[in-house]
Design an enzyme around this catalytic site. Structure first.
Site, PDB file in Angstrom:
ATOM      1  N   VAL B  25       0.849  -1.182   0.000  1.00 26.35           N
ATOM      2  CA  VAL B  25       0.000   0.000   0.000  1.00 26.35           C
ATOM      3  C   VAL B  25       0.888   1.236   0.000  1.00 26.35           C
ATOM      4  O   VAL B  25       1.879   1.290   0.725  1.00 26.35           O
ATOM      5  CB  VAL B  25      -0.908   0.021   1.251  1.00 26.35           C
ATOM      6  CG1 VAL B  25      -1.636   1.357   1.363  1.00 26.35           C
ATOM      7  CG2 VAL B  25      -1.885  -1.135   1.218  1.00 26.35           C
ATOM      8  N   LYS B  26       0.583   2.191  -0.830  1.00 26.77           N
ATOM      9  CA  LYS B  26       1.285   3.475  -0.755  1.00 26.77           C
ATOM     10  C   LYS B  26       0.520   4.323   0.243  1.00 26.77           C
ATOM     11  O   LYS B  26      -0.522   4.897  -0.077  1.00 26.77           O
ATOM     12  CB  LYS B  26       1.322   4.147  -2.132  1.00 26.77           C
ATOM     13  CG  LYS B  26       2.174   5.401  -2.125  1.00 26.77           C
ATOM     14  CD  LYS B  26       2.351   5.975  -3.513  1.00 26.77           C
ATOM     15  CE  LYS B  26       3.416   7.071  -3.514  1.00 26.77           C
ATOM     16  NZ  LYS B  26       3.213   8.117  -2.520  1.00 26.77           N
TER      17      LYS B  26
END
Lengths: 283, 313
Positions: B25-26
């Protein structure tokens, strides 16, 4: 303590070099007016509505309005010249009983301290007034205004109360609906006197505080220390840890983890998956 | 320990399908590296500004790490009441300077540190070791608590990205498992795939409705160092305290002429500003005439206005 005035007390042939110090201080909380939007202290500008121009202080003179819209201009040095004649001296003209003076006359209080070489005559005046129980009525000019003043013994020194001139004290008669002499029943009077008796106590100034000032000061302190009421209105985020657990769990591919306990278990699972991957790469 | 500039991913339009990588996940927050030299834990952001005092939550890192010294890379994030990552809320913490305000911030607006890499571990530089080994170090050596968490690695990037899209989150970062960590580097061994676009822009003008700021005129520097107008945005997600802070800033930087290279000079309703205020703006896409479609101001940030250029995109 900051010297307010230097001069001398003169009575008869005696001259006592003295200094005056303010005996009381105003503890009102000072607030400044700011522009609401940017919190810059606002500036007061003196302008002439006739010339539509902002004025510097050297362009401003004082005038006495002797008739509507008509002024005589009084220059500052003219006033100073008048004051000069009498200034620098507290001239005691009479000695009276303190009780003769109604408190309504008292204005401001100053402590009197001896100036150079003044100690001995200072002590002499203090002792003499103490034994006679009298106070001196004097005239003094402070900041180009002449005051009536009472010089009296206070604790182990002398002090001076500036006083209003009689024409500065208004007449009680000017109060509307002031009752005339009227008949009162002895019974009512007795009850009132008894009530006074019950509430009578020794005067203890330390009992009284400025509660409003203390409340404002507490508010100011709380704002300085960051407990700003604006912030207090904001509620702390409570369940973010649960929300993060739920968010992280919901990001996992379905069926690979139990969403209820994301941390430890996933950590192990992931380790396995990374290891597996490593093995795959090695092959 | 000297703070380092972190590794940066390149932008990718599609999720890489290479089997040699993982996707993460960014997290939309502030990049912070944590440095522990056996005694003190210090925090520095990507621009090497110290943030040690800003995030006291991270002082627990040494007790969680089975290591005498380390450098960790991660993202400071904050969740809003709906449980969505909020860059805006992170910035509200990141700005706090006074100790009492920070203490209040820890209580009111707690943050998370999402750790995704390790550069130095147990006194040894591990940045040249492949990512797969660095992830193992993290998994085995770093315990988690409620505010310090390890970013999960996902094998199926497409699947993760579809979840991210569904949740309206920023995007994902794909990382090659054999890649080393390049200090102050940027390479395609890390690829970011974004769900929505964002950009740092300078505020070059504002319009008011009454006394309140109504719209921002946003600008970016082009390759000739000229400011170009890229669109107008409303006050968006800004809270009242930020709008009033902005109003203060506006009074300090206003100027009589437009800083833009070209703009209708007859617009009397615009208060022009020297380009000193930076905002983070999210948007849907660029229009053909180089304007942002549906720009939303997320928050005010600090930084060098010169970095607000088209090169970000």
């Amino acid at each position: 303590m900051h010297t307010m005035w230097k001069g001398s007390i003169s009575f008869g042939l005696v001259n006592i070099p003295i200094k005056l110090y303010s005996a009381t201080e105003n503890k009102d909380i000072k607030m400044r007016y700011l522009h609401e939007k940017c919190h810059t202290p606002i500036k007061y500008e003196k302008t002439c509505p006739n010339c539509e121009k902002a004025l510097e202080s050297d362009e401003i003179v004082r005038g006495y309005e002797y008739e509507d819209g008509k002024f005589v201009i009084i220059e500052r040095d003219e006033i100073e010249a008048l004051a000069q004649e009498k200034s620098k001296s507290v001239e005691i003209v009479d000695f009276v009983e303190l009780d003769d003076i109604d408190p309504v006359f008292f204005n401001r209080s100053y402590f009197i301290g001896p100036n150079d070489n003044g100690s001995k005559p200072y002590m002499l005046l203090k002792k003499a007034m103490e034994t006679s129980g009298r106070i001196g009525i004097a005239k003094i000019t402070i900041r180009s205004k002449e005051h009536l003043a009472a010089v009296r013994v206070y604790k182990n020194g002398l002090m001076m109360e500036t006083m209003y001139f009689p024409d500065e004290v208004r007449e009680l008669d000017h109060v509307p609906d002031l009752p005339e002499e009227m008949d009162l029943s002895d019974k009512e009077l007795k009850m009132a006197q008894q009530l006074i008796e019950q509430l009578t106590t020794e005067f203890d100034p330390s009992q009284y505080q400025d509660e409003r000032r203390e409340a404002i000061m507490a508010l100011i302190q709380s704002k300085i220390s960051g407990d700003d009421i604006k912030v207090v209105k904001e509620k702390p985020k409570k369940n973010v840890v649960d929300l993060m657990d739920a968010l992280q769990a919901s990001l996992e591919p379905t069926g690979t983890t139990e969403p209820s306990k994301p941390k430890k278990q996933e950590q192990k699972k992931k380790k396995v998956s990374v290891k597996k991957k490593k093995e795959k790469e090695a092959n | 320990m000297k703070p380092i500039k972190p590794f940066e991913p390149v932008t990718s339009a599609t999720v890489p399908s290479s089997p040699h990588g993982i996707s993460q996940v960014k997290w939309d927050g502030v990049r912070v590296l944590a440095y522990f030299d056996k005694q003190h834990l210090k925090l520095f952001n990507r621009s090497l500004n110290e943030r040690t005092a800003t995030y006291p939550e991270l002082q627990e890192l040494p007790s969680l790490a089975q290591s005498v010294s380390f450098i960790l890379d991660g993202e400071i994030v904050s969740l809003n009441e709906k449980g969505e990552p909020s860059f805006h809320d992170v910035m509200r913490r990141d700005r706090l300077k006074k100790a009492n305000q920070i203490a209040k911030g820890v209580e009111m607006n707690p943050i998370f540190y999402m750790v995704f890499d390790v550069i130095l571990w147990d006194g040894k530089w591990v940045n040249d070791r492949p990512l797969i080994e660095r992830l193992e170090i993290l998994e085995e050596g770093l315990n988690q608590n409620k505010s310090i968490r390890i970013v999960h690695s996902h094998e199926n990037g497409e699947q993760l990205f579809s979840v991210i899209k569904e949740k309206g989150m920023e995007g994902i970062v794909w990382k090659d498992l054999n890649s080393s960590y390049v200090i102050n580097g940027k390479s395609d061994s890390w690829k970011k795939v974004k769900n929505y676009q964002d950009i740092f822009a300078t505020v070059c003008g504002v319009t008011f409705r009454g006394n309140i700021i109504n719209t921002f005129l946003l600008g970016l520097y082009d390759s000739n160092n000229q400011l170009r107008y890229i669109g107008s945005a409303g006050t968006g997600k800004l809270k009242n305290d930020e709008i009033s802070r902005l109003s203060e800033m506006v009074t300090l930087v206003k100027q009589s002429t437009s800083p833009f290279l070209e703009f209708d000079p007859n617009r009397k309703d615009i208060v022009w500003l020297s380009p000193e205020i930076i905002v983070k703006v999210t948007y849907l896409e660029w229009t053909s005439d180089q304007r942002l479609r549906q720009p939303v101001v997320q928050t005010i940030t600090d930084g060098d206005p010169k970095t607000c250029s088209f090169q970000q995109t």
